[in-house]
Enzyme design. Sequence first.
Site, PDB file in Angstrom:
ATOM      1  N   TRP A  90       6.965  -0.799  -7.843  1.00  0.00           N
ATOM      2  CA  TRP A  90       8.061  -1.394  -7.073  1.00  0.00           C
ATOM      3  C   TRP A  90       9.297  -1.569  -7.965  1.00  0.00           C
ATOM      4  O   TRP A  90      10.407  -1.266  -7.558  1.00  0.00           O
ATOM      5  CB  TRP A  90       7.629  -2.747  -6.499  1.00  0.00           C
ATOM      6  CG  TRP A  90       8.648  -3.346  -5.567  1.00  0.00           C
ATOM      7  CD1 TRP A  90       8.782  -3.150  -4.226  1.00  0.00           C
ATOM      8  CD2 TRP A  90       9.718  -4.229  -5.944  1.00  0.00           C
ATOM      9  NE1 TRP A  90       9.844  -3.851  -3.727  1.00  0.00           N
ATOM     10  CE2 TRP A  90      10.451  -4.531  -4.765  1.00  0.00           C
ATOM     11  CE3 TRP A  90      10.118  -4.801  -7.154  1.00  0.00           C
ATOM     12  CZ2 TRP A  90      11.564  -5.367  -4.764  1.00  0.00           C
ATOM     13  CZ3 TRP A  90      11.233  -5.642  -7.161  1.00  0.00           C
ATOM     14  CH2 TRP A  90      11.937  -5.924  -5.972  1.00  0.00           C
ATOM     15  N   PHE A  93      -3.598  -0.500   7.001  1.00  0.00           N
ATOM     16  CA  PHE A  93      -4.197  -1.831   6.865  1.00  0.00           C
ATOM     17  C   PHE A  93      -5.315  -1.852   5.819  1.00  0.00           C
ATOM     18  O   PHE A  93      -5.317  -1.052   4.897  1.00  0.00           O
ATOM     19  CB  PHE A  93      -4.655  -2.361   8.220  1.00  0.00           C
ATOM     20  CG  PHE A  93      -3.513  -2.625   9.175  1.00  0.00           C
ATOM     21  CD1 PHE A  93      -2.427  -3.398   8.788  1.00  0.00           C
ATOM     22  CD2 PHE A  93      -3.510  -2.095  10.454  1.00  0.00           C
ATOM     23  CE1 PHE A  93      -1.361  -3.637   9.655  1.00  0.00           C
ATOM     24  CE2 PHE A  93      -2.448  -2.332  11.329  1.00  0.00           C
ATOM     25  CZ  PHE A  93      -1.383  -3.105  10.925  1.00  0.00           C
ATOM     26  N   ALA A 152      -3.711   1.523  12.547  1.00  0.00           N
ATOM     27  CA  ALA A 152      -5.126   1.458  12.150  1.00  0.00           C
ATOM     28  C   ALA A 152      -5.876   0.312  12.824  1.00  0.00           C
ATOM     29  O   ALA A 152      -7.093   0.288  12.793  1.00  0.00           O
ATOM     30  CB  ALA A 152      -5.243   1.324  10.635  1.00  0.00           C
ATOM     31  N   ARG A 182       2.068   8.384   6.998  1.00  0.00           N
ATOM     32  CA  ARG A 182       2.286   8.308   8.439  1.00  0.00           C
ATOM     33  C   ARG A 182       3.760   8.034   8.741  1.00  0.00           C
ATOM     34  O   ARG A 182       4.488   7.510   7.904  1.00  0.00           O
ATOM     35  CB  ARG A 182       1.445   7.179   9.054  1.00  0.00           C
ATOM     36  CG  ARG A 182      -0.049   7.416   8.995  1.00  0.00           C
ATOM     37  CD  ARG A 182      -0.812   6.188   9.442  1.00  0.00           C
ATOM     38  NE  ARG A 182      -0.519   5.048   8.583  1.00  0.00           N
ATOM     39  CZ  ARG A 182      -0.671   3.781   8.952  1.00  0.00           C
ATOM     40  NH1 ARG A 182      -1.101   3.483  10.151  1.00  0.00           N
ATOM     41  NH2 ARG A 182      -0.407   2.804   8.100  1.00  0.00           N
ATOM     42  N   LYS A 200       0.820  -1.214   0.000  1.00  0.00           N
ATOM     43  CA  LYS A 200       0.000   0.000   0.000  1.00  0.00           C
ATOM     44  C   LYS A 200       0.858   1.269   0.000  1.00  0.00           C
ATOM     45  O   LYS A 200       0.614   2.191  -0.775  1.00  0.00           O
ATOM     46  CB  LYS A 200      -0.935  -0.035   1.215  1.00  0.00           C
ATOM     47  CG  LYS A 200      -1.844   1.155   1.388  1.00  0.00           C
ATOM     48  CD  LYS A 200      -3.049   0.833   2.242  1.00  0.00           C
ATOM     49  CE  LYS A 200      -2.714   0.062   3.488  1.00  0.00           C
ATOM     50  NZ  LYS A 200      -1.842   0.783   4.428  1.00  0.00           N
ATOM     51  N   LYS A 210       6.834  -6.429  10.922  1.00  0.00           N
ATOM     52  CA  LYS A 210       6.336  -5.779   9.706  1.00  0.00           C
ATOM     53  C   LYS A 210       7.435  -5.037   8.945  1.00  0.00           C
ATOM     54  O   LYS A 210       7.381  -4.859   7.739  1.00  0.00           O
ATOM     55  CB  LYS A 210       5.209  -4.804  10.084  1.00  0.00           C
ATOM     56  CG  LYS A 210       4.517  -4.136   8.899  1.00  0.00           C
ATOM     57  CD  LYS A 210       3.337  -3.305   9.382  1.00  0.00           C
ATOM     58  CE  LYS A 210       2.644  -2.604   8.210  1.00  0.00           C
ATOM     59  NZ  LYS A 210       3.394  -1.480   7.695  1.00  0.00           N
ATOM     60  N   PHE A 253       3.551  -8.638  -9.499  1.00  0.00           N
ATOM     61  CA  PHE A 253       4.678  -9.524  -9.209  1.00  0.00           C
ATOM     62  C   PHE A 253       5.020 -10.275 -10.498  1.00  0.00           C
ATOM     63  O   PHE A 253       4.129 -10.568 -11.306  1.00  0.00           O
ATOM     64  CB  PHE A 253       4.312 -10.526  -8.111  1.00  0.00           C
ATOM     65  CG  PHE A 253       4.413  -9.956  -6.718  1.00  0.00           C
ATOM     66  CD1 PHE A 253       5.495 -10.253  -5.908  1.00  0.00           C
ATOM     67  CD2 PHE A 253       3.421  -9.115  -6.233  1.00  0.00           C
ATOM     68  CE1 PHE A 253       5.592  -9.731  -4.618  1.00  0.00           C
ATOM     69  CE2 PHE A 253       3.513  -8.588  -4.952  1.00  0.00           C
ATOM     70  CZ  PHE A 253       4.588  -8.893  -4.140  1.00  0.00           C
ATOM     71  N   THR A 289       4.013   1.494  -0.857  1.00  0.00           N
ATOM     72  CA  THR A 289       4.752   1.487  -2.122  1.00  0.00           C
ATOM     73  C   THR A 289       3.894   2.063  -3.248  1.00  0.00           C
ATOM     74  O   THR A 289       4.352   2.884  -4.048  1.00  0.00           O
ATOM     75  CB  THR A 289       5.188   0.047  -2.465  1.00  0.00           C
ATOM     76  OG1 THR A 289       5.981  -0.459  -1.388  1.00  0.00           O
ATOM     77  CG2 THR A 289       5.990  -0.004  -3.755  1.00  0.00           C
TER      78      THR A 289
END
Length: 560
Positions: free
Chosen positions: A412, A303, A275, A96, A73, A107, A384, A75
């Site tokens: 990415w 999230f 979140a 954030r 998210k 994480k 991906f 990224t």
Amino acid sequence: MEYKTDIEIAQATELSHIREIAKTAGIDEKYLEQYGNYKAKVDLNIFNELKDKPNGKLVLVTAITPTPAGEGKTTTTVGLGDGLRKIGKKSMIALREPSLGPVFGVKGGAAGGGYAQVVPMEDINLHFTGDMHAIGAANNLLAAMLDNHIFQGNALGIDTRRITWRRCVDMNDRQLRNIVNGLGGRTDGVPREDGYDITVASEIMAILCLASDIIDLKERLGRIIVGYTRDEKPITAADLKAQGAMAALLKDAIKPNLVQTLEHTPAFVHGGPFANIAHGCNSVIATKMALKLADYVVTEAGFGADLGAEKFLDIKCRMAGLKPDAVVIVATVRALKMHGGVPKTELGKENLEALEKGLPNLLRHVENITKVFKLPAVVAINAFPQDTKAELELVEKRCNELGVNVALSEVWAKGGEGGKALAQEVVRLCEQGSNKDFTYAYDLDMSIEEKIEAIAKKIYRASAVEFVGNAPKQLKTLTDLGFDKVPICMAKTQYSFSDDPTKLGAPENFEVTIRNLKISAGAGFIVALTGEIMTMPGLPKVPAAEKIDVDASGRISGLF
């Protein structure tokens, strides 16, 4: 040369001086407070100069229910900001700040990934400009003043068994969840049970992120309820005369932090409530400042859309008078297959059957955004290499059936260039102005119980809500005290629509259990704790901290 890790990519990029980034954003140097060459705070007096400027378009990035497969998210948020610049739009990003808990836990950091990152990523992920520490200091000053008041005679008659204010630290430390303090001799305090929350769960974090200026911040701090007397009277930080000193500790923390992406797009990184246990959005001040400076502002909420986006829309937008022009829902084929029952080790193989089983998770998030909140949306598939043409076509087909377009995001691997298709769809949605029907999931004049049920039934698709333990009594107390007309901040697992983290996909006919209700009077919402959610996480068996190191030159490795 190919760089494999996020930190290697970030360290190989030549950054622009923060003065140049400020110039790109239209920030006069007199408002810039530099923290070295590559990060700065922006003085709030800039609003006097910007007040007559029109707002840009606001784009919210959210996601499907997270899995260990990863969604990307942040990224996508960063890559979209860069992609908008690639197609000629003046864009800014509003994110954030990462907490040290996930950085050292499981994480990892929160600066994006690959060629879509905000930098300097090491600084952003490790202390940054000290905002978290300032919030922790203000939180713990209030705790110290509260216990000192009791020790010095307790003139306010605070019931030591009904203290609700906890200490905090910005670290995953399960050992501190429940403690007994004040032990020792007569001069060492009054013994009582206490506990720690992680700093990002502190009400002061929420207050900092929702305050409009330093005066509003101070007034909100004064309204914090720290406990109750024996006759049920709430005791506030203002009763303890703590709000002035707390605001003084936060006078710099309230200013947004300016950094840049790898492609030199200006970015505000400010405020960091989780979140799953807090409201999950960056600061109102940073978002509003960005909207005055840019034509397109890309922000994210933590999230899945059932958590971060719901709180962004029902709490932040309601309080700040904001209205998103478009919503991006991030998904990966890998994560959707995981929701369809495929183990992490098998995600690289084409599996249309599992994808079909996992797709309802994405489609429910899409329906919530478009049907409950009535906002225009696009699904961003974070690409991906293993994704097959058939899998991508299936996702697109199911989304199109709901009237939502799909854009392949390759940020990415390609940075802004890989975000151009998504940027074009976002611009199309923003320019058609179809956010005019935006609505909330509940009305403020509903009862506390009705608001919680609205979220559980409309957003999570629960069949019922059960109030257990102290919750029924707390419902009555908060209503009697006049706190029944504020928004609800649901503390719920991020891993499921339900309050059971093992229920993947799009579960139905489940019950949400509310075990505790707490008023955050300064932030202006009620926190409803569901299931087994905790406000102080713990470290995993193998913490990420074990891989982080620094060499003799100060170069950091192992961050991700």
